[in-house]
Design an enzyme around this catalytic site. Structure first.
Site, PDB file in Angstrom:
ATOM      1  N   TYR A 237      -9.758  -0.122  11.540  1.00 25.78           N
ATOM      2  CA  TYR A 237     -11.076   0.164  10.954  1.00 25.78           C
ATOM      3  C   TYR A 237     -11.480  -0.833   9.882  1.00 25.78           C
ATOM      4  CZ  TYR A 237      -7.815   3.013   8.133  1.00 25.78           C
ATOM      5  OH  TYR A 237      -6.747   3.461   7.415  1.00 25.78           O
ATOM      6  N   LYS A 238     -10.651  -1.846   9.676  1.00 26.40           N
ATOM      7  CA  LYS A 238     -11.014  -2.877   8.693  1.00 26.40           C
ATOM      8  C   LYS A 238     -11.638  -4.059   9.437  1.00 26.40           C
ATOM      9  CE  LYS A 238      -7.220  -1.330   5.705  1.00 26.40           C
ATOM     10  NZ  LYS A 238      -7.975  -0.625   4.662  1.00 26.40           N
TER      11      LYS A 238
ATOM     12  N   ARG B  20     -12.574  -5.685  -5.817  1.00 26.82           N
ATOM     13  CA  ARG B  20     -12.066  -6.224  -4.561  1.00 26.82           C
ATOM     14  C   ARG B  20     -13.228  -6.532  -3.623  1.00 26.82           C
ATOM     15  NH1 ARG B  20      -8.101  -3.065  -0.371  1.00 26.82           N
ATOM     16  NH2 ARG B  20     -10.110  -2.146   0.161  1.00 26.82           N
TER      17      ARG B  20
ATOM     18  N   ASP C  84       3.299  -4.768   8.570  1.00 23.94           N
ATOM     19  CA  ASP C  84       2.058  -4.002   8.495  1.00 23.94           C
ATOM     20  C   ASP C  84       0.909  -5.008   8.426  1.00 23.94           C
ATOM     21  OD1 ASP C  84      -0.253  -2.691   7.588  1.00 23.94           O
ATOM     22  OD2 ASP C  84       0.895  -1.212   6.452  1.00 23.94           O
TER      23      ASP C  84
ATOM     24  N   PHE D 229       0.869  -1.165   0.000  1.00 23.72           N
ATOM     25  CA  PHE D 229       0.000   0.000   0.000  1.00 23.72           C
ATOM     26  C   PHE D 229       0.908   1.217   0.000  1.00 23.72           C
ATOM     27  CE2 PHE D 229      -2.737   3.215   2.011  1.00 23.72           C
ATOM     28  CZ  PHE D 229      -3.840   3.105   1.188  1.00 23.72           C
TER      29      PHE D 229
END
Lengths: 409, 409
Positions: free
Chosen positions: B229-230, B378, B204, B135
């Site tokens: 938050y995922k 996705r 990560d 990312f």
């Protein structure tokens, strides 16, 4: 009714900001003993709750997150919140739009600003000057910024700053108002001195923004940071902000170039290219709940001028000092906050040998200030919701407390 | 009912995590056309709202902030929230207590971890290896960390990592699961390779924590960061976390030494002295509203094992791939997510020429995934609230959408 209480009543009656108090959630008389109905003088640590916030936060949680979910990044304006809310803060600190982004803590913003300042400064400049009397985090972060940029850190008192500036000075970090004494430093003249030496001026506005005019644009400040949970009432740990003067934005080179500061954040490109403008002060995904609570909190400023706030702030602190002089046993407390208006923020700090214990008793009687190590009683005056009656009552309770402790009660 | 729909029904009936779904606020059938009642497959971008959160946030705002105000720093446990919530996340990523603090964004934590990692590495080591396919923010921040520590940045694919490690390698930053393809990297063997080269391993976990076992302690990871938050459902922009392995905590030297990480934060001392343990990963005042929403969100994990989550996750993605193969026109989409379980996270990424338009149509029909530039559909599968019926329906709607677009609908 005492003469001071009568004066307070008259002052409250003539207070043009008196109506703003209703926009906050404050204690009712019944919460405390009737002689000391909830006087909150700690808004310079955590501002009171604006009444509009709970409903707004509920909407953010239940509808924006709970129902719209991921769509809210666009549809609820989440993505643009840092710069939108920055523009709401801008007029309060004398900045035109497009120069402030909200996000991260004050400490993190001090880091961005100081490393950015060193990079903005000319070649051969390798010294960061910092206020040695500042709130500690600024000094710690300045030390880290110096270490990482190969600079030397030079801590001095604000009065010494002009004398130490020179060809080696890269950046100067100053606090606008001292967190302990409440002393207001001379931002225009210190900024001019920093610029005369060819260095970059960084100001920490934590204890001034929302309490008095700052004039960032007018006085040519390069970079500034501030928190939003004191006089801006954004809530506990509400995100801080970073001001990057328009003229230096193109050259501002952040040490925290997160994807939110990319020119094309959703391009997911391997190479970093900074966004134009203040947006390059952004880093990662903004903490939306805290941020939108702050946005709702800023509604209390509608129709309020910072000049009116400043005028009332000085009247409040003047009156508090007068009441303390009248009510406190002689010599028992001593103000360490400057007398001169030009040198006073929106707080009064009283030196008092047993300050820790005294503050505990005040709080037990509903007068909430705070204790600062080792011997300071600190009282913050938020003109939006503190009235002159509060001030008289707080001083009276302080006087009574000090007399009782001395066995004269 | 189709054979796949019948299978879905049976799988849902045997799902030991089925009851957890009720702990979330999800769409009801009436929100959308009955054939595609709200299937949320974007929990790998923003997790759905846990039902306990709104009430908790309201209490934090109205009572803790509005009534207790400054007292809540002690009385409501605000001050200790970063480490307390870190300890709640710890078992989900295979960490014993006392090694995780919550706060700041992922990007800021990547910065702390990488600069910290370089400082932990031995002398003469001046290269940071980073996953070139990561990312983007990790790469941008790694570049900044390299620049500020005098290191060189070496971006390579994860497969190339073992081959480039050597005596110059200071730190290696890797993503556990690739945000685009959903590929799960081999954390144990890559960490071992990094250690064999004498370097420091930073992971990560944004796309793995809460979806599969990570085993930080077991595999000897030095430092790790992740968002909440995922798959942890902490809310938009909820604070990230930093893991600092117990063995390296004494030597962990943060580039963001804010006052919250001081050994005595309220001592207000001019000299910085880091706190013991994971606390030295803290920086400034924590964003309490976002942080306590996260704390409430973590309640959904009570009684849930991450192993059960992983088993269901693989069953969901297996079933989705099977349904897509059955429903989508042949050759129209192609999975870029690895077939092998050992290489698969909790998402499926489908390459599709017109992915942007297809995703828009899916969302309009209530099947919410996301589009990743330039040609990826996705779909994230959060085992806590996604069922097999959802999976079958999503694949069916995808198949129908692709047929209609091809004129075969």
């Amino acid at each position: 009714m005492s003469e001071l209480a009568a004066r307070a009543e008259k002052l409250d009656a003539g207070d043009e900001l008196a109506g703003v108090r209703g926009k906050f959630v404050l204690d009712t008389v019944s919460d405390h003993a009737a002689d000391a109905a909830g006087v909150y003088l700690d808004g310079n640590s955590l501002g009171a709750l604006p009444a509009a916030v709970p409903g707004r936060v509920e909407d953010v949680v239940r509808r924006q997150w709970g129902e719209l979910r991921i769509r809210s990044w666009d549809e609820s304006g989440w993505w643009t919140a840092p710069e939108r809310i920055g523009d709401r803060i801008a007029p309060l600190v004398g900045a035109a739009a497009g120069q402030i982004v909200v996000g991260d803590s004050t400490s993190v913003n001090v880091f961005k600003a100081l490393v950015g300042a060193v990079r903005l400064s000319g070649p051969g400049r390798d010294e960061i000057v910092v206020d040695a009397t500042t709130f500690p985090t600024d000094g710690y972060i300045a030390e880290s910024a110096a270490r990482l940029t190969g600079c030397t850190l030079r801590p001095v008192t604000p009065a010494e700053v002009p004398g130490v500036l020179g060809g080696r000075t890269a950046a100067v970090l100053l606090n606008h108002v001292d967190y302990r004494t409440g002393r207001l430093h001379d931002l225009p003249s210190l900024t001019a001195a920093v610029h005369a030496a060819g260095a970059v001026a960084v100001w920490d506005l934590c204890h001034s923004a929302g309490a008095l005019p700052v004039g960032l644009d007018e006085h040519g400040v390069d970079l500034a940071v501030g928190c939003t949970y004191k006089y801006l009432n954004g809530g506990p740990g509400a995100p801080a902000y970073l001001y990057v003067r328009r003229e230096v934005q193109d050259r501002f080179d952040s040490p925290l170039p997160g994807w939110n500061s990319h020119a094309e954040p959703f391009g997911m490109r391997a190479a970093y290219e900074p966004a134009a403008g203040a947006l390059r002060g952004r880093v990662g995904t903004p903490d939306i709940l805290s941020m939108l609570a702050l946005e709702a909190a800023l509604d209390v400023w509608d129709g309020v001028s910072i000049e009116a706030v400043r005028a009332k702030s000085l009247a409040l602190t003047d009156f508090f000092l007068e009441c303390v002089a009248a009510y406190a046993p002689a010599g028992r407390v001593e103000s360490v906050t400057p007398e001169a208006h030009a040198e006073r923020g929106s707080q009064v700090a009283l030196r008092c040998d047993d300050a820790g214990d005294v503050m505990k008793e005040l709080i037990a009687r509903g007068v909430v200030g705070d204790f600062r190590h080792p011997d300071v009683l600190r009282f913050g005056f938020t003109p939006l919701y503190v009235g002159f009656g509060d001030v008289e009552r707080a001083a009276r309770v302080l006087g009574e407390t000090l007399r009782v402790r001395a066995g004269n009660g």
